[in-house]
Scaffold this motif. Structure first.
Motif, PDB file in Angstrom:
ATOM      1  N   LYS A 296       0.912  -1.139   0.118  1.00  0.00           N
ATOM      2  CA  LYS A 296      -0.049  -0.125   0.065  1.00  0.00           C
ATOM      3  C   LYS A 296       0.925   1.181   0.052  1.00  0.00           C
ATOM      4  CE  LYS A 296      -3.871  -2.332   0.546  1.00  0.00           C
ATOM      5  NZ  LYS A 296      -4.412  -2.527   1.934  1.00  0.00           N
ATOM      6  N   ASP A 297       0.289   2.368  -0.350  1.00  0.00           N
ATOM      7  CA  ASP A 297       1.010   3.574  -0.353  1.00  0.00           C
ATOM      8  C   ASP A 297       1.339   4.026   0.997  1.00  0.00           C
ATOM      9  OD1 ASP A 297       1.950   6.168  -0.812  1.00  0.00           O
ATOM     10  OD2 ASP A 297       0.039   6.968  -1.525  1.00  0.00           O
ATOM     11  N   GLY A 338      -7.369   3.561   2.342  1.00  0.00           N
ATOM     12  CA  GLY A 338      -6.878   2.052   1.666  1.00  0.00           C
ATOM     13  C   GLY A 338      -6.311   1.555   2.480  1.00  0.00           C
ATOM     14  N   HIS A 339      -5.770   1.535   3.722  1.00  0.00           N
ATOM     15  CA  HIS A 339      -5.275   0.564   4.654  1.00  0.00           C
ATOM     16  C   HIS A 339      -6.011  -0.168   5.394  1.00  0.00           C
ATOM     17  CE1 HIS A 339      -1.014   2.103   3.858  1.00  0.00           C
ATOM     18  NE2 HIS A 339      -1.462   2.680   2.945  1.00  0.00           N
ATOM     19  N   ALA A 505     -11.034   2.362   4.313  1.00  0.00           N
ATOM     20  CA  ALA A 505     -10.089   1.750   5.432  1.00  0.00           C
ATOM     21  C   ALA A 505     -10.718   1.148   6.408  1.00  0.00           C
ATOM     22  CB  ALA A 505      -9.588   3.254   6.080  1.00  0.00           C
ATOM     23  N   TYR A 506      -9.908   0.285   7.090  1.00  0.00           N
ATOM     24  CA  TYR A 506     -10.781  -0.781   7.830  1.00  0.00           C
ATOM     25  C   TYR A 506      -9.882  -0.923   9.007  1.00  0.00           C
ATOM     26  CZ  TYR A 506     -12.664  -3.127   3.680  1.00  0.00           C
ATOM     27  OH  TYR A 506     -13.218  -3.317   2.294  1.00  0.00           O
ATOM     28  N   VAL A 507     -10.661  -1.076  10.252  1.00  0.00           N
ATOM     29  CA  VAL A 507      -9.971  -1.514  11.620  1.00  0.00           C
ATOM     30  C   VAL A 507     -10.457  -2.903  11.820  1.00  0.00           C
ATOM     31  CG1 VAL A 507      -9.920  -1.154  14.053  1.00  0.00           C
ATOM     32  CG2 VAL A 507     -10.068   0.801  12.525  1.00  0.00           C
ATOM     33  N   ASP A 521      -2.395  -4.563   6.871  1.00  0.00           N
ATOM     34  CA  ASP A 521      -1.080  -3.675   6.550  1.00  0.00           C
ATOM     35  C   ASP A 521      -0.284  -3.685   7.752  1.00  0.00           C
ATOM     36  OD1 ASP A 521      -1.588  -3.278   3.680  1.00  0.00           O
ATOM     37  OD2 ASP A 521      -3.559  -2.033   4.710  1.00  0.00           O
ATOM     38  N   GLU A 522      -1.009  -3.360   8.927  1.00  0.00           N
ATOM     39  CA  GLU A 522      -0.210  -2.953  10.414  1.00  0.00           C
ATOM     40  C   GLU A 522      -1.215  -3.531  11.277  1.00  0.00           C
ATOM     41  OE1 GLU A 522       1.107   0.941  13.023  1.00  0.00           O
ATOM     42  OE2 GLU A 522      -0.240   1.110  11.534  1.00  0.00           O
TER      43      GLU A 522
END
Length: 565
Positions: A296-297, A338-339, A505-507, A521-522
Motif C-alpha cells: 500500500k501507499d 485504503g489501509h 479503511a478498515y479497523v 497492513d499494520e
C-alpha cells in the motif's frame, strides 16, 4: 470391534407438500474404541446432522434410515426414547459450539453439573457437589469450589466451554461428540481446549467424534478423518494419509483455502477455485499463479487518528463500594486511506471495547479520535449523526445484527432514508440493488428475509448495509470468525475488492492471526486493555518482540504435518 458404526445413514427433513430435503445421503464410517474421528466439511455438508442422528437430537420432521450400531449390538435408529435417554449423558455425551446457549442461565454451575450425577449415577446431593468440584478442577477451572456458585454469564467463553466439557464427562462416557467446540474461541483458548480434550481422552480411555470445518485444526487432534460435502462422504482415512496424500479435489481445496502465516496472496482461492485448478492441471492446462498482495501507499492520507484512548467500567464492590475496571488504556494509532489496521488479542484483551469506543457505542473515559479534523468524542449528537454515516461497523453475528422482520431491501433502504440519501424510494431501492450486486448477491435477495440466507450471505448483507451510506472507515469486529473456511475466504476477498475499488479503511478486529496476516497492513496486539506491540503485519508475524505475541502465534493450528514435526 467398533464402538460406533454408522452404516448407509440417510437423513431427510419433511418440508410440507410432500417435499423432503435430503441432508445426509448414505454416510458410513466406524469409530474405534479410544480414538478420535473428525467429521469435516463446510456449513451445510451434513456433518452435524450426522452426529446428532446418533442420539436422535433432531427436529420432529427428520426421517432417518440405515443403521447406527452401538458397540456392535444395539441399533440406535430402532431404540426407544427411554433407552436413548439412558444413553445420553451416561455412555454418549455432547459438547456443542455455543456454551452460552447450552447452559441454563438461571441455574448456577453447581446445580447444572450435579444434575447428570444424580440422575444417571444416583449420587446424593453432597456427593454430587464434591464430584462436581473435582470435575471443574479436572478441566482447569481455577477456584473450582467457588465457581460452583457462579452463573454462566459470570464466566468467559473458554470457561463456559470447560464447564460444558465437565458436564459431558460427569458420567465418564465412552463416546464424546464435540460439535464445533472451539469455533468462536480465540486461538490460545482454542489451543487449551484441544489439549484438554486430548488429555481427557487419554485419561478416561474414551472416543471422540470431533466436528469441524477446519482441516488444519483437526489435523492436530484426530486419528481418522471423514470429509463430507452436500451430505456425502467425499473421502475418509487416517489423518496422516488425508494430509499427506488427499485423493479428492474437495479435500485438497479444504486444506488450501485457509489463509496461512507465510506468504500473502492478493486473493484467497475458494473451494471452487481449487477444484477448477486441480481439474485444469489434470487436463494438462497451465495453472494460474496466485499474485502476491501489492504494498500500500505509505504516504496515503490519514483518515483516522486515535490518541490516548481509554475506557473504564465501574463495577460494584461490596454493599456501597465500586471499583474501576480499565478495559482500554492509552491506545494510539493512525489509519490511512485504503489501509487495514488489524487488532488482535485474546478474549478480554479490550480489542472489541476499543472498537466500540471509537464509534462512541461506549462512551470513552478519555482520549481523542480525530476524523476529518474533528474529535469524534466531543461532537454534539447532531454532529455525531452526520459523522456516523462515514464510519460504520460490521459485527461478528450478522443474524443478530439484522432485523429478522425486515426484508433485505428494507434493511438496506432504511439507513439511506434516515440519512437523506437518494431523492425518493425508487432511487434508494435502485441504489440498494446495485450494492447487493457489488457484494455478490443478485436482485432476488431484495425481497427475502435474513433467515433465508447462509451465514456468509448474511455477512454480505451486513457489509452491503454499511456501504449504502458511502462510509470511509469500516470497523469489522470478528466479522469472519464464525464462518467456515471457504465462506471466510469469499468474505475476505470481498473486503479486499471493496477496499481497492472504494478506498475504504478498515479497523479489523480478530483473534485469528492467519486472517489478520492476509488482510492487514499494520497490526496492534492488545493484552489487558493495553497495546503491547505495534508494527507492520509482516514484521509482527515474522519477528514478534513480545512473549505474548509469540504465544498467540504458537497457538495457531498448523495441521498434521506441523504437529508431527
Amino acid at each position: 470391534m467398533s464402538l460406533l458404526s454408522i452404516q448407509d445413514l440417510k437423513v431427510g427433513f419433511r418440508m410440507g407438500r410432500g417435499v423432503v430435503a435430503e441432508a445426509v445421503k448414505g454416510v458410513s464410517f466406524d469409530i474405534a474404541a479410544n480414538s478420535t474421528l473428525a467429521l469435516v466439511g463446510e456449513s451445510g455438508s451434513g456433518k452435524s446432522v450426522t452426529a446428532m442422528s446418533v442420539l436422535n437430537l433432531l427436529p420432529e420432521n427428520a426421517d432417518r434410515t440405515g443403521r447406527i450400531l452401538w458397540q456392535d449390538t444395539k441399533d440406535l435408529l430402532h431404540t426407544s426414547m427411554a433407552e436413548l435417554q439412558a444413553l445420553r449423558g451416561r455412555d454418549i455425551a455432547c459438547v456443542f459450539q455455543d456454551p452460552m446457549s447450552s447452559l441454563n442461565p438461571v441455574f448456577d454451575i453447581g446445580k447444572q453439573l450435579c444434575e447428570p450425577l444424580t440422575k444417571h449415577l444416583g449420587l446424593s446431593r453432597g456427593a454430587a457437589l464434591k464430584r462436581a468440584e473435582e470435575l471443574l478442577g479436572e478441566v482447569g477451572i481455577p477456584e473450582p469450589k467457588r465457581r460452583l456458585s457462579s452463573y454462566p454469564h459470570e464466566m468467559s467463553g473458554g470457561q463456559q466451554q470447560r464447564v460444558m466439557i465437565a458436564m459431558a464427562l460427569a458420567c465418564e462416557p465412552k463416546l464424546l461428540i464435540a460439535d464445533e467446540p472451539t469455533t468462536a474461541l480465540d486461538v490460545t483458548i482454542q489451543r487449551q481446549i484441544l489439549e484438554l480434550l486430548a488429555k481427557l481422552k487419554s485419561e478416561h480411555q474414551m472416543s471422540v467424534l470431533f466436528i469441524s470445518h477446519d482441516l488444519g485444526l483437526v489435523g492436530e487432534i484426530a486419528d481418522h478423518v471423514v470429509v463430507m460435502r452436500d451430505g456425502i462422504v467425499r473421502e475418509q482415512g487416517p489423518v496422516a494419509q488425508i494430509f499427506a496424500r488427499p485423493k479428492d479435489d474437495y479435500t485438497r481445496a479444504l486444506l488450501a483455502c485457509r489463509p496461512g502465516l507465510e506468504g500473502n496472496p492478493a486473493r484467497l482461492m475458494v473451494i471452487d477455485d481449487h477444484i477448477a485448478a486441480s481439474q485444469a492441471a489434470a487436463r494438462g492446462d497451465a495453472a494460474k499463479v496466485r499474485a502476491q498482495a501489492q504494498a500500500k501507499d505509505p504516504a496515503a492520507p490519514v483518515v483516522l487518528e486515535v490518541r490516548s484512548l481509554a475506557k473504564s467500567f465501574w463495577l460494584k464492590q461490596g454493599v456501597f463500594g465500586k471499583r474501576e475496571f480499565k478495559a482500554v488504556q492509552g491506545v494510539n494509532f493512525q489509519l490511512r486511506k485504503g489501509h487495514t489496521l488489524g487488532v488482535v488479542g485474546e478474549s478480554g484483551s479490550g480489542k472489541t471495547t476499543m472498537g466500540l469506543t471509537l464509534l462512541r457505542l461506549h462512551e470513552p473515559t478519555s482520549g481523542e479520535v480525530i476524523f476529518d479534523g474533528k474529535n469524534l468524542l466531543t461532537l454534539s449528537d447532531r454532529e455525531r449523526q452526520v459523522m456516523r454515516r462515514r464510519i460504520q461497523i460490521v459485527f461478528q453475528n450478522p443474524y443478530a445484527s439484522l432485523n429478522p422482520r425486515f426484508t433485505i431491501g428494507q434493511t438496506l433502504v432504511e439507513p439511506m432514508a434516515i440519512h437523506g440519501i437518494g431523492a425518493d424510494l425508487a432511487g434508494r431501492e435502485k441504489r440498494a440493488r446495485g450494492i447487493l450486486e457489488k457484494v455478490g448477491l443478485d436482485g432476488r435477495a431484495f425481497g427475502k428475509y435474513p433467515h433465508e440466507f447462509s451465514g456468509g450471505q448474511r455477512q454480505r448483507v451486513a457489509i452491503a448495509r454499511c456501504l449504502t451510506l458511502d462510509p470511509e472507515v469500516l470497523v469489522l469486529d470478528e466479522a469472519v470468525s464464525a464462518l467456515d473456511v471457504s465462506v471466510q475466504a469469499q468474505v475476505l476477498n470481498l473486503l479486499k475488492d471493496l477496499q481497492d475499488e472504494l478506498g475504504l479503511a478498515y479497523v479489523f478486529i480478530s483473534h485469528d492471526l492467519a486472517v489478520v496476516r492476509f488482510i492487514s497492513d499494520e497490526v496492534l496486539v492488545m493484552k489487558d486493555g493495553v497495546v503491547v506491540e505495534q508494527a507492520s503485519a509482516q514484521q509482527i508475524l515474522a519477528a514478534p518482540r513480545e512473549e505474548y505475541t509469540k504465544r498467540l502465534l504458537a497457538a495457531v493450528p498448523r495441521g498434521y504435518r506441523a504437529a508431527a514435526a
